[in-house]
Design a protein around this motif. Structure first.
Motif, PDB file in Angstrom:
ATOM      1  N   ALA A 131       0.846  -1.163   0.104  1.00  0.00           N
ATOM      2  CA  ALA A 131       0.042   0.265  -0.166  1.00  0.00           C
ATOM      3  C   ALA A 131       0.857   1.453  -0.184  1.00  0.00           C
ATOM      4  CB  ALA A 131      -0.957  -0.113   1.093  1.00  0.00           C
ATOM      5  N   CYS A 150       0.907   3.995  -3.633  1.00  0.00           N
ATOM      6  CA  CYS A 150       1.459   5.648  -2.701  1.00  0.00           C
ATOM      7  C   CYS A 150       1.788   6.326  -3.027  1.00  0.00           C
ATOM      8  CB  CYS A 150       0.665   5.294  -1.164  1.00  0.00           C
ATOM      9  SG  CYS A 150       0.268   7.477  -0.270  1.00  0.00           S
ATOM     10  N   LYS A 197       0.097   7.897  -8.647  1.00  0.00           N
ATOM     11  CA  LYS A 197      -0.563   8.448  -8.538  1.00  0.00           C
ATOM     12  C   LYS A 197      -2.266   8.385  -8.476  1.00  0.00           C
ATOM     13  CE  LYS A 197       1.672  12.190 -11.680  1.00  0.00           C
ATOM     14  NZ  LYS A 197       1.566  13.536 -12.253  1.00  0.00           N
ATOM     15  N   ARG A 250      -6.066   7.012  -7.323  1.00  0.00           N
ATOM     16  CA  ARG A 250      -6.856   7.406  -6.529  1.00  0.00           C
ATOM     17  C   ARG A 250      -6.854   6.145  -5.369  1.00  0.00           C
ATOM     18  NH1 ARG A 250     -11.163   8.291 -10.998  1.00  0.00           N
ATOM     19  NH2 ARG A 250     -10.825   6.489 -11.113  1.00  0.00           N
ATOM     20  N   LYS A 251      -7.567   7.283  -4.354  1.00  0.00           N
ATOM     21  CA  LYS A 251      -7.916   6.039  -3.539  1.00  0.00           C
ATOM     22  C   LYS A 251      -8.352   5.538  -3.545  1.00  0.00           C
ATOM     23  CE  LYS A 251      -9.269  10.160  -0.797  1.00  0.00           C
ATOM     24  NZ  LYS A 251      -8.518  11.071  -1.413  1.00  0.00           N
ATOM     25  N   VAL A 252      -9.229   5.458  -3.788  1.00  0.00           N
ATOM     26  CA  VAL A 252     -10.319   4.196  -4.267  1.00  0.00           C
ATOM     27  C   VAL A 252      -9.427   3.114  -4.735  1.00  0.00           C
ATOM     28  CG1 VAL A 252     -11.380   5.171  -6.457  1.00  0.00           C
ATOM     29  CG2 VAL A 252     -12.343   3.059  -5.576  1.00  0.00           C
ATOM     30  N   GLU A 253      -8.517   3.492  -5.899  1.00  0.00           N
ATOM     31  CA  GLU A 253      -7.573   2.786  -6.768  1.00  0.00           C
ATOM     32  C   GLU A 253      -6.542   1.829  -5.754  1.00  0.00           C
ATOM     33  OE1 GLU A 253      -7.619   5.098 -11.106  1.00  0.00           O
ATOM     34  OE2 GLU A 253      -6.327   4.861  -9.857  1.00  0.00           O
ATOM     35  N   ILE A 254      -5.707   3.027  -4.755  1.00  0.00           N
ATOM     36  CA  ILE A 254      -4.770   2.434  -3.886  1.00  0.00           C
ATOM     37  C   ILE A 254      -5.996   1.394  -2.820  1.00  0.00           C
ATOM     38  CG2 ILE A 254      -3.828   2.623  -2.009  1.00  0.00           C
ATOM     39  CD1 ILE A 254      -3.479   5.749  -2.752  1.00  0.00           C
ATOM     40  N   PHE A 255      -7.162   1.182  -2.686  1.00  0.00           N
ATOM     41  CA  PHE A 255      -8.043   0.730  -1.623  1.00  0.00           C
ATOM     42  C   PHE A 255      -7.598  -0.796  -3.003  1.00  0.00           C
ATOM     43  CE2 PHE A 255     -11.962  -1.512  -0.220  1.00  0.00           C
ATOM     44  CZ  PHE A 255     -11.569  -1.240   0.617  1.00  0.00           C
ATOM     45  N   THR A 282      -4.372  -2.520  -2.708  1.00  0.00           N
ATOM     46  CA  THR A 282      -5.201  -3.157  -2.036  1.00  0.00           C
ATOM     47  C   THR A 282      -5.126  -4.634  -1.705  1.00  0.00           C
ATOM     48  OG1 THR A 282      -3.442  -1.271  -1.281  1.00  0.00           O
ATOM     49  CG2 THR A 282      -3.768  -3.195   0.383  1.00  0.00           C
TER      50      THR A 282
END
Length: 284
Positions: A251, A255, A259, A261-266, A269
């Motif tokens: 994660a 991050c 670049k 987005r938060k939803v893509e990182i979530f 992960t």
């Protein structure tokens, strides 16, 4: 400007003219900026856009108050019920001004929105432009200070260039031998695009390709290393800790180096964690 400080792409622009062949000043600066999308850096003027929006907003609020006052003080109901027969000339003039002010307000709003949504330049791109301007000094100091401002934007919004690309570029410059790194990212054509011996010219796309290769290797390592550890660890606690630290590491890498987005990182992960959990469940 040392070779190890800045190595950037200067492509041939229209008609094959070199950047150095343009007259010093705005002509040469414009040729440099036009030579590569990452150099298209300009002021955002966020403060001025905000002031303009606030100014137009209050002018509209003033007209709104005047219109309400006219309507409340109107003695003839017919004038309020018919636009064609409205005998109050002040109301007609006010509504005409209102339309013009609304258009100006909307233009200010959408201009601010468009400028606000443009990305900020990468630290590497800003460093390259600033270093070039410090060496060649194309503009007088008062007009060249725009590159030192904090409210900068870039028109280079076509590429997904994140922090990882900058890390790769700096690693090529500082870790590899100078000539090896230059030859790795350049070509015979790009090496003759500028007469400046302190400028290294990269072939467009090679840095992106190298970055993709490294990203692929990192992703494979992030998957294989935890699996190898889990394969050789048999206690539940150690497996649990391995999964936790692997997910946290994945994660953080996503991050800090992309670049996303938060939803893509979530999502990424969660998928990564699911792979490790499934492996543990099947190997238990």
């Amino acid at each position: 400007m040392g070779r190890s400080l800045i190595k950037y792409v200067i492509q041939k622009i229209a008609h094959g003219t070199l950047v150095e062949e343009y007259k010093r000043g705005y002509p040469r600066l414009a040729a440099f900026v036009a030579s590569d999308p990452s150099f298209a850096i300009a002021r955002r003027f966020s403060y001025l856009h905000a002031r303009n929006v606030l100014y137009r907003q209050d002018r509209l609020a003033d007209l709104e108050a005047q219109l309400q006052e006219l309507d409340e003080n109107e003695q003839t109901q017919w004038y309020l019920s018919s636009r064609r027969d409205d005998g109050n000339s002040l109301r007609a003039q006010l509504l005409s001004r209102l339309g013009d002010e609304l258009r100006e307000y909307e233009n200010a709003l959408f201009s601010h929105l468009r400028v606000h949504t443009l990305p900020s330049p990468s630290s590497r791109a800003k460093e390259n432009v600033q270093t070039w301007m410090n060496q060649y000094k194309p503009l007088v100091k008062s007009e060249a200070d725009f590159i030192l401002k904090s409210d900068l934007l870039t028109l280079d919004s076509t590429e997904d260039r994140g922090r990882f690309d900058e890390i790769i570029e700096r690693a090529v410059e500082r870790v590899l031998p100078r000539n090896l790194g230059y030859r790795l990212l350049s070509s015979k054509e790009t090496r003759v695009m500028t007469s400046d011996q302190n400028v290294h010219i990269y072939k467009p796309g090679r840095l992106r390709m190298l970055s993709r290769v490294v990203v692929t290797l990192v992703v494979v390592a992030l998957l294989l290393v935890p699996i190898l550890v889990l394969y050789n660890v048999h206690t539940s606690l150690r497996r649990f800790l391995t999964i936790i630290f692997s997910i946290l590491g994945f994660a953080f890498i996503v991050c800090l180096t992309t670049k996303a987005r938060k939803v893509e990182i979530f999502t990424a992960t969660a998928a990564y964690g699911a792979v490790l959990v499934v492996f543990v469940a099947q190997s238990a």
